[in-house]
Write a protein that holds these residues in place. Structure first.
Motif, short mmCIF file in Angstrom:
data_model
loop_
_atom_site.label_atom_id
_atom_site.label_comp_id
_atom_site.label_asym_id
_atom_site.label_seq_id
_atom_site.Cartn_x
_atom_site.Cartn_y
_atom_site.Cartn_z
N HIS A 130 0.25 8.87 1.86
CA HIS A 130 1.64 9.35 2.03
C HIS A 130 2.14 9.17 3.46
CE1 HIS A 130 1.00 10.82 -1.97
NE2 HIS A 130 0.15 11.75 -1.58
N TYR A 131 1.63 8.13 4.11
CA TYR A 131 2.15 7.77 5.44
C TYR A 131 3.43 6.95 5.29
CZ TYR A 131 -2.69 8.98 6.55
OH TYR A 131 -3.89 9.62 6.65
N LEU A 132 3.56 6.25 4.17
CA LEU A 132 4.79 5.55 3.82
C LEU A 132 5.38 6.23 2.59
CD1 LEU A 132 3.82 1.75 4.12
CD2 LEU A 132 5.17 3.10 5.75
N GLY A 133 6.64 6.61 2.68
CA GLY A 133 7.30 7.26 1.56
C GLY A 133 8.33 6.35 0.91
N GLU A 134 9.08 6.90 -0.02
CA GLU A 134 10.07 6.11 -0.75
C GLU A 134 11.15 5.57 0.17
OE1 GLU A 134 11.50 7.85 -4.44
OE2 GLU A 134 9.69 9.10 -4.54
N GLU A 135 11.41 6.25 1.27
CA GLU A 135 12.41 5.75 2.22
C GLU A 135 11.89 4.56 3.01
OE1 GLU A 135 9.88 8.71 4.45
OE2 GLU A 135 10.74 8.51 2.43
N ASP A 136 10.58 4.33 2.97
CA ASP A 136 9.96 3.23 3.71
C ASP A 136 9.59 2.04 2.84
OD1 ASP A 136 9.77 4.77 6.18
OD2 ASP A 136 8.17 5.88 5.20
N VAL A 137 9.53 2.24 1.54
CA VAL A 137 9.00 1.22 0.63
C VAL A 137 9.91 1.09 -0.59
CG1 VAL A 137 7.01 0.46 -0.75
CG2 VAL A 137 6.64 1.79 1.35
N ALA A 138 10.56 -0.06 -0.72
CA ALA A 138 11.33 -0.34 -1.94
C ALA A 138 10.40 -0.80 -3.05
CB ALA A 138 12.40 -1.39 -1.66
N SER A 139 9.37 -1.54 -2.69
CA SER A 139 8.32 -1.96 -3.63
C SER A 139 7.15 -2.46 -2.80
CB SER A 139 8.81 -3.05 -4.58
OG SER A 139 8.94 -4.30 -3.90
N ALA A 140 5.98 -2.58 -3.45
CA ALA A 140 4.79 -3.10 -2.77
C ALA A 140 4.08 -4.06 -3.70
CB ALA A 140 3.86 -1.96 -2.38
N ALA A 141 3.71 -5.22 -3.17
CA ALA A 141 2.94 -6.22 -3.93
C ALA A 141 1.62 -6.44 -3.21
CB ALA A 141 3.72 -7.53 -4.04
N LEU A 142 0.51 -6.25 -3.94
CA LEU A 142 -0.83 -6.33 -3.37
C LEU A 142 -1.54 -7.54 -3.96
CD1 LEU A 142 -1.77 -2.56 -3.96
CD2 LEU A 142 -0.33 -3.52 -2.15
N PHE A 143 -1.83 -8.53 -3.13
CA PHE A 143 -2.47 -9.76 -3.59
C PHE A 143 -3.95 -9.76 -3.21
CE2 PHE A 143 1.87 -11.00 -3.98
CZ PHE A 143 1.91 -12.08 -4.86
N GLY A 144 -4.83 -9.83 -4.20
CA GLY A 144 -6.26 -9.91 -3.92
C GLY A 144 -6.76 -8.72 -3.14
N SER A 145 -6.35 -7.52 -3.52
CA SER A 145 -6.70 -6.31 -2.78
C SER A 145 -7.46 -5.35 -3.68
CB SER A 145 -5.45 -5.62 -2.24
OG SER A 145 -4.69 -6.50 -1.42
N GLN A 146 -8.58 -4.82 -3.18
CA GLN A 146 -9.39 -3.89 -3.96
C GLN A 146 -10.34 -3.13 -3.06
OE1 GLN A 146 -12.94 -4.18 -4.62
NE2 GLN A 146 -13.12 -5.84 -3.13
N VAL A 147 -10.87 -2.03 -3.58
CA VAL A 147 -11.86 -1.24 -2.83
C VAL A 147 -13.00 -0.80 -3.74
CG1 VAL A 147 -10.21 -0.39 -1.12
CG2 VAL A 147 -10.52 0.88 -3.25
N SER A 148 -13.12 -1.39 -4.92
CA SER A 148 -14.08 -0.92 -5.92
C SER A 148 -15.29 -1.82 -6.12
CB SER A 148 -13.37 -0.73 -7.27
OG SER A 148 -12.36 0.25 -7.16
N ARG A 149 -15.31 -2.98 -5.49
CA ARG A 149 -16.48 -3.84 -5.63
C ARG A 149 -17.69 -3.11 -5.06
NH1 ARG A 149 -17.31 -9.88 -2.94
NH2 ARG A 149 -19.40 -10.24 -3.78
N VAL A 150 -18.78 -3.09 -5.82
CA VAL A 150 -19.95 -2.30 -5.45
C VAL A 150 -20.93 -3.13 -4.63
CG1 VAL A 150 -21.91 -0.96 -6.30
CG2 VAL A 150 -19.69 -0.84 -7.48
N TYR A 151 -21.37 -2.58 -3.52
CA TYR A 151 -22.42 -3.18 -2.69
C TYR A 151 -23.61 -2.22 -2.76
CZ TYR A 151 -18.46 -5.89 -0.97
OH TYR A 151 -17.34 -6.69 -0.89
N TRP A 152 -24.51 -2.48 -3.70
CA TRP A 152 -25.57 -1.52 -4.00
C TRP A 152 -26.45 -1.17 -2.80
CZ3 TRP A 152 -24.84 1.43 -7.83
CH2 TRP A 152 -24.19 0.99 -8.98
N PRO A 153 -26.80 -2.11 -1.92
CA PRO A 153 -27.63 -1.71 -0.77
C PRO A 153 -27.01 -0.61 0.06
CG PRO A 153 -27.63 -4.09 -0.99
CD PRO A 153 -26.59 -3.58 -1.95
N LEU A 154 -25.67 -0.56 0.13
CA LEU A 154 -25.01 0.47 0.94
C LEU A 154 -25.11 1.85 0.30
CD1 LEU A 154 -21.81 -1.41 2.14
CD2 LEU A 154 -23.96 -1.07 3.35
N LYS A 155 -25.53 1.91 -0.97
CA LYS A 155 -25.74 3.19 -1.63
C LYS A 155 -27.09 3.80 -1.23
CE LYS A 155 -21.95 2.74 -4.15
NZ LYS A 155 -20.76 3.59 -3.91
N MET A 156 -27.91 3.03 -0.53
CA MET A 156 -29.21 3.50 -0.09
C MET A 156 -29.09 3.96 1.36
SD MET A 156 -31.42 0.36 -1.69
CE MET A 156 -32.98 1.05 -1.11
#
Length: 328
Positions: free
Chosen positions: A154-180
């Motif tokens: 919520h650092y950007l609100g509706e007054e700051d963003v008319a729309s957002a397009a995210l190309f090739g963006s993610q945070v869910s790919r799992v790197y199993w060694p980092l779970k250790m």
């Protein structure tokens, strides 16, 4: 020198004519973050002779190891010039220490948290001041992830963003060694010995990245990690987003796979989210890759017109509309 803004010091550092385009380059010194040395550079593109009739503002945010040249080549090619020629008021942001933006005093500590909390809101405020309306945003890879963080935090609100397009963006790919924990601790200790990750040495791009980004990413993907910082859960915050969000994934993208890009946008309420997969079986000429989804001849023919359509309508075209968009 007189500031170009009433918000904070802004210097117009160059104003050039590039063929049929005007190029104005601004250096912002927002002074809104714990590191007061931060300066950000924005490039504004417009059509020569149409400076008094600019269209809706659009801000492009590059990914890791990159700069404004991802969007705008020295020869005047790229999605940036394409959108400017289509009548949009086009702005290209360069993150701290990238491209024309100088390295700040605490450069090695820079994180997405800083970009999302301090830098994107300052950029949004200046563009709103100049354009008189909320801008649309387009981010690639880490640029899109940063936009998601700013929306979820919520650092950007509706007054700051008319729309957002995210190309090739993610945070869910799992790197199993980092779970250790022992592996994660060892990795952090090793990384802390370095100041930057070299884009040229890693063959990832023309720019370096601060080690703070790598340490932050390791925390996200750790055993009890989350997409957020110590104060806010950005992942949970995406459920409160009320602006149109488009996620675009490429079938040939091995770095940020389709399923992970889809998972990110599925955090946004259903009535605000849109998803597009660039693949042969979806009617495209090829299974696009991570870079090729925006920088390639095929992208120029097939993807850029869809971006322009999204920016005009905040919706993906139907079959007939898609054919019309591709014919532009």
């Amino acid at each position: 020198m007189q500031s170009s803004s009433e918000l904070f010091p802004v210097a117009l550092i160059s104003a050039e004519l590039r063929g049929d385009l005007t190029e104005d380059v601004y250096r912002l010194k927002p002074g809104n973050s714990p590191d007061p040395s931060v300066e950000l550079v924005l490039t504004r593109l417009g059509r020569f002779g149409h400076e008094g009739a600019r269209g809706v503002p659009v801000i492009l945010v590059h990914g890791s190891f990159s700069n404004r040249r991802f969007w705008y080549s020295p020869k005047g090619l790229g999605l940036g010039p394409y959108l400017a020629r289509a009548g949009f008021d086009l702005w290209i942001a360069e993150m701290r220490g990238h491209g024309l933006s100088p390295r700040n005093q605490h450069y090695r500590r820079n994180r997405v948290a800083d970009y999302a909390r301090y830098d994107l809101p300052a950029i949004a405020a200046f563009v709103r001041e100049q354009a008189g309306q909320a801008p649309h945003w387009v981010g690639h890879s880490l640029g899109g992830t940063t936009l998601a963080a700013a929306l979820g935090g919520h650092y950007l609100g509706e007054e700051d963003v008319a729309s957002a397009a995210l190309f090739g963006s993610q945070v869910s790919r799992v790197y199993w060694p980092l779970k250790m924990p022992p592996v994660a601790w060892g990795g952090r200790l090793l990384l802390k010995r370095f100041g930057v990750l070299s884009g040229s040495w890693l063959k990832r791009g023309p720019e370096d990245e601060p080690i703070g980004l790598a340490l932050e990413s390791m925390r996200w993907h750790g055993l009890f990690g989350r997409f957020g910082d110590a104060e806010r859960d950005w992942w949970a915050g995406l459920a409160d987003v009320r602006v149109p969000v488009l996620a675009v994934a490429a079938a040939g993208d091995l770095q940020d796979p389709v399923w992970a890009c889809r998972k990110l946008v599925e955090q946004v309420p259903e009535d605000c989210r849109h998803f597009l997969r660039l693949a042969k079986d979806e009617g495209f000429s090829e299974d696009f890759g991570h870079i090729e989804m925006l920088v390639s001849k095929a992208a120029e023919r097939e993807v850029w017109p869809l971006v322009a359509h999204w920016l005009k309508h905040q919706a993906l075209p139907g079959a007939a509309q898609a054919a019309e968009a591709l014919a532009l």
